[in-house]
Scaffold this motif. Structure first.
Motif, mmCIF file in Angstrom:
data_model
loop_
_atom_site.group_PDB
_atom_site.id
_atom_site.type_symbol
_atom_site.label_atom_id
_atom_site.label_comp_id
_atom_site.label_asym_id
_atom_site.label_seq_id
_atom_site.Cartn_x
_atom_site.Cartn_y
_atom_site.Cartn_z
ATOM 1 N N SER A 1 -18.206 -5.403 17.970
ATOM 2 C CA SER A 1 -17.563 -6.922 18.770
ATOM 3 C C SER A 1 -18.710 -7.778 18.251
ATOM 4 O O SER A 1 -20.132 -7.285 18.082
ATOM 5 N N LEU A 2 -18.138 -8.784 17.975
ATOM 6 C CA LEU A 2 -18.714 -10.107 18.414
ATOM 7 C C LEU A 2 -18.692 -11.123 19.707
ATOM 8 O O LEU A 2 -17.417 -11.719 19.935
ATOM 9 N N ASN A 3 -19.654 -11.791 19.904
ATOM 10 C CA ASN A 3 -19.759 -12.321 21.268
ATOM 11 C C ASN A 3 -20.160 -13.793 21.306
ATOM 12 O O ASN A 3 -21.140 -14.141 20.899
ATOM 13 N N ILE A 4 -19.409 -14.506 20.915
ATOM 14 C CA ILE A 4 -19.916 -15.883 20.133
ATOM 15 C C ILE A 4 -19.348 -17.084 21.451
ATOM 16 O O ILE A 4 -18.074 -17.185 21.591
ATOM 17 N N ASP A 5 -20.710 -17.486 21.630
ATOM 18 C CA ASP A 5 -19.913 -18.508 22.968
ATOM 19 C C ASP A 5 -18.963 -17.843 24.269
ATOM 20 O O ASP A 5 -18.593 -18.902 24.457
ATOM 21 N N GLY A 6 -19.274 -16.643 24.286
ATOM 22 C CA GLY A 6 -18.082 -16.172 25.407
ATOM 23 C C GLY A 6 -16.923 -15.955 25.109
ATOM 24 O O GLY A 6 -16.336 -15.890 25.337
ATOM 25 N N SER A 7 -16.691 -15.452 24.155
ATOM 26 C CA SER A 7 -15.114 -15.417 23.149
ATOM 27 C C SER A 7 -15.683 -13.871 22.696
ATOM 28 O O SER A 7 -16.469 -13.963 21.242
ATOM 29 N N ILE A 8 -15.027 -13.125 22.524
ATOM 30 C CA ILE A 8 -14.588 -11.825 21.537
ATOM 31 C C ILE A 8 -14.304 -11.768 20.581
ATOM 32 O O ILE A 8 -13.174 -12.280 21.219
ATOM 33 N N VAL A 9 -14.936 -11.019 19.781
ATOM 34 C CA VAL A 9 -13.891 -11.081 18.823
ATOM 35 C C VAL A 9 -14.230 -9.306 17.718
ATOM 36 O O VAL A 9 -15.573 -9.456 17.791
ATOM 37 N N THR A 10 -13.146 -9.454 17.740
ATOM 38 C CA THR A 10 -13.675 -7.756 17.433
ATOM 39 C C THR A 10 -12.795 -7.476 15.763
ATOM 40 O O THR A 10 -12.374 -8.862 15.508
ATOM 41 N N PRO A 11 -12.666 -6.451 15.035
ATOM 42 C CA PRO A 11 -12.769 -6.863 13.802
ATOM 43 C C PRO A 11 -10.911 -6.336 13.845
ATOM 44 O O PRO A 11 -10.807 -5.984 14.305
ATOM 45 N N SER A 12 -11.060 -6.724 12.454
ATOM 46 C CA SER A 12 -9.363 -6.510 12.434
ATOM 47 C C SER A 12 -8.872 -5.118 11.334
ATOM 48 O O SER A 12 -10.458 -4.531 11.253
ATOM 49 N N THR A 13 -7.875 -4.427 11.144
ATOM 50 C CA THR A 13 -7.777 -3.236 10.970
ATOM 51 C C THR A 13 -7.604 -3.727 9.242
ATOM 52 O O THR A 13 -7.859 -2.792 8.183
ATOM 53 N N HIS A 14 -7.234 -5.510 8.782
ATOM 54 C CA HIS A 14 -7.408 -5.287 7.218
ATOM 55 C C HIS A 14 -7.359 -6.908 7.421
ATOM 56 O O HIS A 14 -7.011 -7.520 7.706
ATOM 57 N N VAL A 15 -7.933 -7.103 6.395
ATOM 58 C CA VAL A 15 -7.619 -8.505 5.855
ATOM 59 C C VAL A 15 -7.454 -8.727 4.287
ATOM 60 O O VAL A 15 -7.706 -7.570 3.293
ATOM 61 N N ARG A 16 -6.822 -10.092 4.332
ATOM 62 C CA ARG A 16 -6.445 -10.432 3.452
ATOM 63 C C ARG A 16 -7.320 -11.172 2.058
ATOM 64 O O ARG A 16 -7.178 -12.078 2.673
ATOM 65 N N ASN A 17 -7.132 -10.666 0.757
ATOM 66 C CA ASN A 17 -8.274 -11.791 0.415
ATOM 67 C C ASN A 17 -8.036 -11.872 -1.574
ATOM 68 O O ASN A 17 -7.694 -11.012 -1.970
ATOM 69 N N LEU A 18 -7.660 -13.054 -1.568
ATOM 70 C CA LEU A 18 -6.645 -13.005 -3.212
ATOM 71 C C LEU A 18 -5.653 -12.327 -3.157
ATOM 72 O O LEU A 18 -5.875 -11.366 -4.739
ATOM 73 N N GLY A 19 -4.977 -11.600 -2.123
ATOM 74 C CA GLY A 19 -3.884 -10.637 -2.291
ATOM 75 C C GLY A 19 -4.645 -9.902 -2.735
ATOM 76 O O GLY A 19 -3.343 -8.287 -3.039
ATOM 77 N N ILE A 20 -5.792 -9.103 -1.774
ATOM 78 C CA ILE A 20 -5.791 -7.857 -2.365
ATOM 79 C C ILE A 20 -6.429 -7.084 -0.396
ATOM 80 O O ILE A 20 -6.835 -8.373 0.426
ATOM 81 N N ILE A 21 -5.666 -6.756 0.030
ATOM 82 C CA ILE A 21 -5.988 -5.840 1.178
ATOM 83 C C ILE A 21 -7.363 -5.195 1.480
ATOM 84 O O ILE A 21 -7.243 -4.054 1.080
ATOM 85 N N LEU A 22 -7.818 -5.376 2.341
ATOM 86 C CA LEU A 22 -9.070 -4.408 2.394
ATOM 87 C C LEU A 22 -9.439 -3.914 4.197
ATOM 88 O O LEU A 22 -8.527 -4.345 5.191
ATOM 89 N N ASP A 23 -8.961 -3.059 3.773
ATOM 90 C CA ASP A 23 -9.949 -1.899 4.937
ATOM 91 C C ASP A 23 -11.175 -2.201 5.501
ATOM 92 O O ASP A 23 -11.737 -1.496 4.666
ATOM 93 N N PRO A 24 -11.357 -1.194 6.618
ATOM 94 C CA PRO A 24 -12.621 -1.164 7.072
ATOM 95 C C PRO A 24 -13.049 0.311 6.158
ATOM 96 O O PRO A 24 -14.710 0.531 5.653
ATOM 97 N N THR A 25 -12.328 1.218 5.436
ATOM 98 C CA THR A 25 -13.039 2.345 4.713
ATOM 99 C C THR A 25 -13.066 2.229 3.259
ATOM 100 O O THR A 25 -13.576 3.072 2.116
#
Length: 318
Positions: free
Chosen positions: A100-124
């Motif tokens: 997780s990332l702590n940015i100015d007191g706000s916690i950002v956690t990873p997504s299970t997957h993200v989409r870029n140019l129609g491609i779904i990327l997963d952590p593995t």
């Protein structure tokens, strides 16, 4: 950068984001910017410095799009904007399981997957969610085509299948090189189902002769075809420079017959499951395995024709 904000304060917020990411040694995707930590993080800082008016080399600026500059600006905005749905964080590797990332007191956690140019990327990087999405959409269209099939001619049905099914199977399929059989078999099942629908073949009949008669390359060899076609374009100045720079001709230390064989230098990777799937590693491996007459093709059309014939022979053991 906000209106009226001092450049130093702006850069301070940029550095907070960068330092949070630099605590980890892997690769993350923040928004649409791909950041390979430690090396590419400097490029992000240079882009941000351009936004606030600091001088950057002309050669570097020339390679940056306006969209990249806008994204770099948004990375350093307030945490409320960082947490906007348009910004997603994907962490890869086992040690990022509780990342997780702590940015100015706000916690950002990873997504299970993200989409870029129609491609779904997963952590593995298994691309299983991406393939599942393709499969779901493909069978939706296959069911619709099946309802119309009795009223369609063979050529009309084939056109529909290529437009709605084959185009999805071939879209960015080169990223699936090296994927597990479990992933590729899902796509192969889609292609098999499309071939059965087109030719009215029963489920109990073997599909290999059907694919052979239709001159359809199986999924695995379609992926190889895409990578090899891109490789030919890269080494013949028909592809963008960032691809051509990844490939290097093999130059033996002594004068050998292989010096004129148009071979590429094979690089070694640390992680075979991930590293060998990169274009810089996969392209030379596949290219060097081609027969000499295909590697020495003079034109793109002659190369495509010879390559498809070669892959067709491999796929169906001709």
């Amino acid at each position: 950068m906000k209106e009226g904000e001092e450049p130093d304060l702006y850069l301070d917020r940029v550095n907070k984001v960068v330092q949070c990411i630099l605590q980890y040694g892997g690769a993350v995707w923040f928004s649409d910017l791909s950041v390979q930590l430690k090396a590419r993080i400097l490029r992000l800082l240079r882009i941000c410095s351009k936004v606030v008016g600091h001088p950057v080399e002309d050669s570097f600026l020339h390679s940056c799009s306006k969209r990249t500059l806008r994204l770099a600006d948004r990375v350093a905005q307030d945490s409320s904007d960082v947490l906007n749905e348009e910004h997603q964080l994907l962490a890869s590797g086992k040690r990022f399981r509780d990342f997780s990332l702590n940015i100015d007191g706000s916690i950002v956690t990873p997504s299970t997957h993200v989409r870029n140019l129609g491609i779904i990327l997963d952590p593995t990087l298994s691309f299983l969610p991406h393939v599942n999405q393709i499969t779901k959409a493909a069978f939706f269209h296959l069911r619709n085509i099946a309802r119309l099939r009795p009223s369609l001619s063979f050529s009309a049905a084939e056109t529909l299948i290529h437009a709605f099914i084959t185009s999805r199977l071939d879209y960015y399929n080169s990223i699936l090189y090296g994927s597990s059989n479990n992933v590729l078999n899902k796509l192969q099942y889609v292609q098999n189902s499309a071939a059965r629908l087109l030719t009215s073949t029963r489920c109990t009949d073997h599909i290999t002769p059907v694919l052979h008669d239709l001159h359809w390359l199986p999924i695995k060899y379609r992926i190889h075809f895409k990578i090899l076609l891109t490789t030919f374009k890269a080494i013949n100045n028909l592809a963008p420079p960032y691809l051509a720079d990844l490939l290097h001709h093999h130059t033996p230390t002594r004068h050998l017959r292989s010096a004129d064989a148009n071979l590429l230098q094979i690089i070694r990777t640390k992680h075979r499951t991930w590293g060998d799937r990169a274009f810089a590693a996969a392209a030379p491996s596949l290219w060097n395995a081609l027969p000499s007459h295909i590697r020495k093709a003079n034109t793109l059309s002659s190369f495509k024709k010879a390559l498809k014939t070669h892959l067709f022979t491999l796929a169906f053991d001709l």
